[in-house]
Motif scaffolding. Structure first.
Motif, mmCIF file in Angstrom:
data_model
loop_
_atom_site.group_PDB
_atom_site.id
_atom_site.type_symbol
_atom_site.label_atom_id
_atom_site.label_comp_id
_atom_site.label_asym_id
_atom_site.label_seq_id
_atom_site.Cartn_x
_atom_site.Cartn_y
_atom_site.Cartn_z
ATOM 1 N N GLN A 42 -14.812 20.756 -4.861
ATOM 2 C CA GLN A 42 -14.686 19.447 -4.244
ATOM 3 C C GLN A 42 -14.553 19.618 -2.745
ATOM 4 N N LYS A 43 -15.440 18.971 -1.999
ATOM 5 C CA LYS A 43 -15.381 19.076 -0.531
ATOM 6 C C LYS A 43 -14.264 18.160 -0.019
ATOM 7 N N PHE A 44 -13.397 18.704 0.828
ATOM 8 C CA PHE A 44 -12.319 17.902 1.402
ATOM 9 C C PHE A 44 -12.784 17.256 2.695
ATOM 10 N N SER A 45 -12.506 15.954 2.863
ATOM 11 C CA SER A 45 -12.821 15.247 4.094
ATOM 12 C C SER A 45 -11.975 13.984 4.118
ATOM 13 N N ALA A 46 -11.971 13.295 5.242
ATOM 14 C CA ALA A 46 -11.223 12.043 5.341
ATOM 15 C C ALA A 46 -11.780 11.038 4.326
ATOM 16 N N ARG B 179 -11.243 8.006 -0.765
ATOM 17 C CA ARG B 179 -11.802 7.634 -2.069
ATOM 18 C C ARG B 179 -10.801 7.954 -3.188
ATOM 19 N N ARG B 180 -10.155 9.126 -3.109
ATOM 20 C CA ARG B 180 -9.157 9.488 -4.128
ATOM 21 C C ARG B 180 -7.943 8.561 -4.034
ATOM 22 N N ALA B 181 -7.602 8.157 -2.808
ATOM 23 C CA ALA B 181 -6.434 7.280 -2.641
ATOM 24 C C ALA B 181 -6.674 5.967 -3.382
ATOM 25 N N PHE B 182 -7.899 5.409 -3.278
ATOM 26 C CA PHE B 182 -8.198 4.154 -3.981
ATOM 27 C C PHE B 182 -8.211 4.368 -5.494
ATOM 28 N N GLY B 183 -8.433 5.602 -5.921
ATOM 29 C CA GLY B 183 -8.404 5.903 -7.353
ATOM 30 C C GLY B 183 -7.023 6.345 -7.824
ATOM 31 N N GLY B 184 -6.005 6.095 -7.007
ATOM 32 C CA GLY B 184 -4.647 6.463 -7.402
ATOM 33 C C GLY B 184 -4.424 7.973 -7.420
ATOM 34 N N HIS B 185 -5.234 8.724 -6.671
ATOM 35 C CA HIS B 185 -5.127 10.188 -6.586
ATOM 36 C C HIS B 185 -5.212 10.845 -7.953
ATOM 37 N N ALA B 186 -5.962 10.216 -8.868
ATOM 38 C CA ALA B 186 -6.066 10.756 -10.220
ATOM 39 C C ALA B 186 -7.197 11.783 -10.336
ATOM 40 N N GLY B 187 -8.096 11.796 -9.357
ATOM 41 C CA GLY B 187 -9.320 12.586 -9.541
ATOM 42 C C GLY B 187 -9.321 13.970 -8.940
ATOM 43 N N TRP B 188 -8.166 14.480 -8.505
ATOM 44 C CA TRP B 188 -8.160 15.825 -7.918
ATOM 45 C C TRP B 188 -8.187 16.865 -9.013
ATOM 46 N N LYS C 60 -11.083 29.151 13.779
ATOM 47 C CA LYS C 60 -12.127 28.389 13.082
ATOM 48 C C LYS C 60 -11.899 28.347 11.580
ATOM 49 N N LEU C 61 -10.748 28.829 11.117
ATOM 50 C CA LEU C 61 -10.576 29.045 9.676
ATOM 51 C C LEU C 61 -10.581 27.750 8.863
ATOM 52 N N SER C 62 -9.883 26.725 9.350
ATOM 53 C CA SER C 62 -9.801 25.485 8.565
ATOM 54 C C SER C 62 -11.188 24.910 8.301
ATOM 55 N N GLN C 63 -12.072 24.932 9.328
ATOM 56 C CA GLN C 63 -13.443 24.442 9.152
ATOM 57 C C GLN C 63 -14.225 25.386 8.242
ATOM 58 N N ASP C 64 -14.018 26.687 8.431
ATOM 59 C CA ASP C 64 -14.785 27.684 7.693
ATOM 60 C C ASP C 64 -14.563 27.555 6.186
ATOM 61 N N ILE C 65 -13.292 27.422 5.771
ATOM 62 C CA ILE C 65 -13.017 27.377 4.328
ATOM 63 C C ILE C 65 -12.767 25.951 3.851
ATOM 64 N N HIS D 232 1.478 29.059 5.534
ATOM 65 C CA HIS D 232 1.127 30.269 4.784
ATOM 66 C C HIS D 232 0.567 29.978 3.386
ATOM 67 N N ASP D 233 1.174 29.031 2.658
ATOM 68 C CA ASP D 233 0.670 28.728 1.310
ATOM 69 C C ASP D 233 -0.777 28.246 1.375
ATOM 70 N N ALA D 234 -1.050 27.417 2.388
ATOM 71 C CA ALA D 234 -2.399 26.866 2.520
ATOM 72 C C ALA D 234 -3.421 27.979 2.749
ATOM 73 N N VAL D 235 -3.009 29.037 3.422
ATOM 74 C CA VAL D 235 -3.922 30.156 3.664
ATOM 75 C C VAL D 235 -4.298 30.816 2.331
ATOM 76 N N ALA D 236 -3.287 31.052 1.485
ATOM 77 C CA ALA D 236 -3.562 31.661 0.178
ATOM 78 C C ALA D 236 -4.406 30.718 -0.679
ATOM 79 N N TRP D 237 -3.999 29.463 -0.751
ATOM 80 C CA TRP D 237 -4.723 28.511 -1.603
ATOM 81 C C TRP D 237 -6.137 28.273 -1.076
ATOM 82 N N GLY D 238 -6.260 28.160 0.223
ATOM 83 C CA GLY D 238 -7.570 27.894 0.819
ATOM 84 C C GLY D 238 -8.540 29.033 0.587
ATOM 85 N N TYR D 239 -8.058 30.265 0.780
ATOM 86 C CA TYR D 239 -8.931 31.420 0.528
ATOM 87 C C TYR D 239 -9.257 31.547 -0.959
ATOM 88 N N ALA D 240 -8.277 31.262 -1.835
ATOM 89 C CA ALA D 240 -8.523 31.351 -3.281
ATOM 90 C C ALA D 240 -9.608 30.344 -3.667
#
Lengths: 95, 417
Positions: free
Chosen positions: B2-6, B11-20, B102-107, B184-192
């Protein structure tokens, strides 16, 4: 903080001691004959044991003497302390 | 993936965040992989990501004995900087800082990289001389570093005390403005998540129990708690447990594993604008985006795998924090924990091939591995894929302890111990 039984003074708090690294590493007698591999092994390579580890401690703020301890590095529990020059007691790690 | 973007967020917010959905799969181990990485921390996951992305190795697995983000990656104080003295170190850590930028954009994952600046305080005449030398050495290597007077230090970081009655008064500081922190957690989760999107299998709860070698000594398989996995390339990024893994292939390492402690305070409103480090009185501190003050202590004296340390170590650090920042004296500390760090004799890491064919090791990051995560993974991936080191990590060999070509950051005191 560890409670360390000094073989000379009895149990004392860890802050009285300084750590001396892995025990039973004999200084090489004929250093001139030492190879690069031998020097690397003596100076830098360590067993870094996960489990029962024989290590040196010095009661720096007490009797000032070195001694050896057997400690489980997984639980940090000390199973035995013994004087320098004595053989390592035969104890297995419980973890 | 799933591509993350604003837009996706709205879109997920209008769906009650059920679709992640799940961020990465939980596959069963295959019988064989082209490469297997031991250690699902930031370094191991980054290695898998760059192996897949830059070297086209997609049939690979990351073995993690616990869960992703449960080791040192989730236990450190998240400081990122590259103001190291020696050329080899400066190149290594600045390679990482450039990837961080550039990591946040890269991953496609917000790792909350914040270049808020790292102040390294000088408390003695010797400190002043050493840090000025660092400033000059860094500039020659193209790394930003400025010398600040005590008044400039306080302007940059208002909570700091300049009281002349302090046992170790602040005489100035070196400031790297491109340095800072990340989540730090985001780095592990993002790379995973990013590695998984290339087809990398992330195998959690999968501890290594043995290394299988053929008659010539080359790695052929790895034995795990989830079965035997065949592979011609085994890349070890196991931090504090590196000695244990390498012993399975009969190698003794120039490493010792020590507990390193950190602690956080109760959360408060934004008060602390940067990172402050003091090697002399041994404290480092920043404020997380949650509001907690994140404080790093030193290593305990003895080797251990217990992931905890003694209270007198953290108390010593808090003495220094309270003297430097009297405003924090009545704050309460919320949590404190330890991680096991593998330390080399010269306090520089090892990213290298080993004497065993097909076995590679990335270790020895000691007390400061988080800052190098992207660079470490990037260079280790190169080393594993091409069976030779990249120019940047070529000096970080194992053999330097035999032939004496050390990278002695320990003596240079560029790192906090």
């Amino acid at each position: 903080m560890l409670l360390i039984p000094c073989p000379f003074c009895g149990p004392r708090a860890e802050v009285e001691f300084s750590y001396g690294g892995e025990a039973h590493i004999a200084r090489v007698e004929n250093q001139a004959a030492l190879t690069d591999e031998g020097l690397e092994d003596f100076l830098y390579l360590r067993s870094n044991t996960r489990g029962m580890h024989a290590e040196r401690w010095r009661h720096a703020h007490g009797c000032g003497r070195f001694f050896n301890a057997l400690r489980d590095t997984v639980t940090d529990k000390i199973y035995a302390t013994y004087k320098t020059g004595e053989p390592r007691p035969a104890l297995d790690a419980t973890s | 993936m799933q591509k993350f973007s604003a837009f996706a967020l709205a879109r997920r917010a209008f769906g009650g965040h059920a679709g992640w959905g799940r961020q990465w799969r939980a596959p069963e181990p295959k019988a064989a992989y082209d490469a297997v990485i031991v250690g699902g921390g930031g370094h191991g996951l980054a290695t898998a990501y760059y192996l897949a992305k830059e070297h086209g190795l997609r049939n690979i697995a990351v073995l993690e004995k616990g869960w992703i983000g449960g080791g040192n990656t989730g236990r450190n104080t998240t400081i990122i900087r590259s103001n190291y003295l020696f050329d080899a170190s400066a190149a290594l850590y600045d390679h990482a800082v450039k990837l961080w930028e550039k990591l946040s954009q890269d991953i496609n994952y917000n790792v909350m990289f914040s270049q808020r600046g790292v102040l390294m305080l000088a408390h003695t005449v010797h400190d002043v001389q050493v840090f000025k030398r660092h400033v000059h050495a860094n500039r020659l290597n193209g790394i930003d570093n400025d010398w600040l007077s005590p008044e400039d230090v306080q302007a940059f970081c208002p909570p700091i005390s300049l009281a002349p009655t302090m046992r170790y008064p602040v005489l100035g500081a070196a400031l790297q403005r491109r340095a800072g922190t990340a989540r730090h957690d985001a780095v592990a989760w993002g790379y995973a998540r990013a590695a998984d999107s290339y087809g990398v299998d992330i195998l959690e709860n999968c501890a290594v129990t043995g290394i299988v070698q053929d008659a010539a000594g080359a790695v052929t398989a790895v034995e795990t708690t989830r079965g035997t996995i065949r592979t011609p390339k085994l890349a070890v990024a196991a931090a504090g447990n590196t000695s244990v893994i390498m012993a399975m292939a009969g190698l003794r390492m120039p490493l010792e594993s020590y507990p390193l402690q950190a602690l956080v305070s109760e959360p408060i409103k934004p008060i602390f604008p940067c990172v402050v480090m003091s090697n002399t009185i041994h404290a480092y501190i920043s404020q997380s985006d949650k509001g907690e003050l994140v404080i790093g202590a030193g290593t305990d004296a003895y080797i251990s795998y217990s992931q905890r340390g003694a209270l007198h170590i953290t108390t010593h650090t808090l003495d220094a924090i309270c003297e430097l920042f009297p405003i924090f004296r009545r704050m309460r500390m919320l949590r404190n924990w330890g991680g096991i760090v593998d330390v080399t004799p010269d306090r520089s890491p090892i990213i290298a091939k080993t004497s065993v064919k097909g076995l590679y090791v990335n270790c020895g990051w000691g007390t400061g591995g988080f800052k190098a995560t992207p660079g470490s993974g990037n260079l280790f991936a190169w080393t594993v894929a091409k069976d030779e080191p990249h120019a940047i990590n070529a000096p970080f060999r194992i053999e330097r302890f035999r032939d004496g070509h050390m990278i002695d950051e320990a003596a240079a005191a560029a790192v906090a111990h």
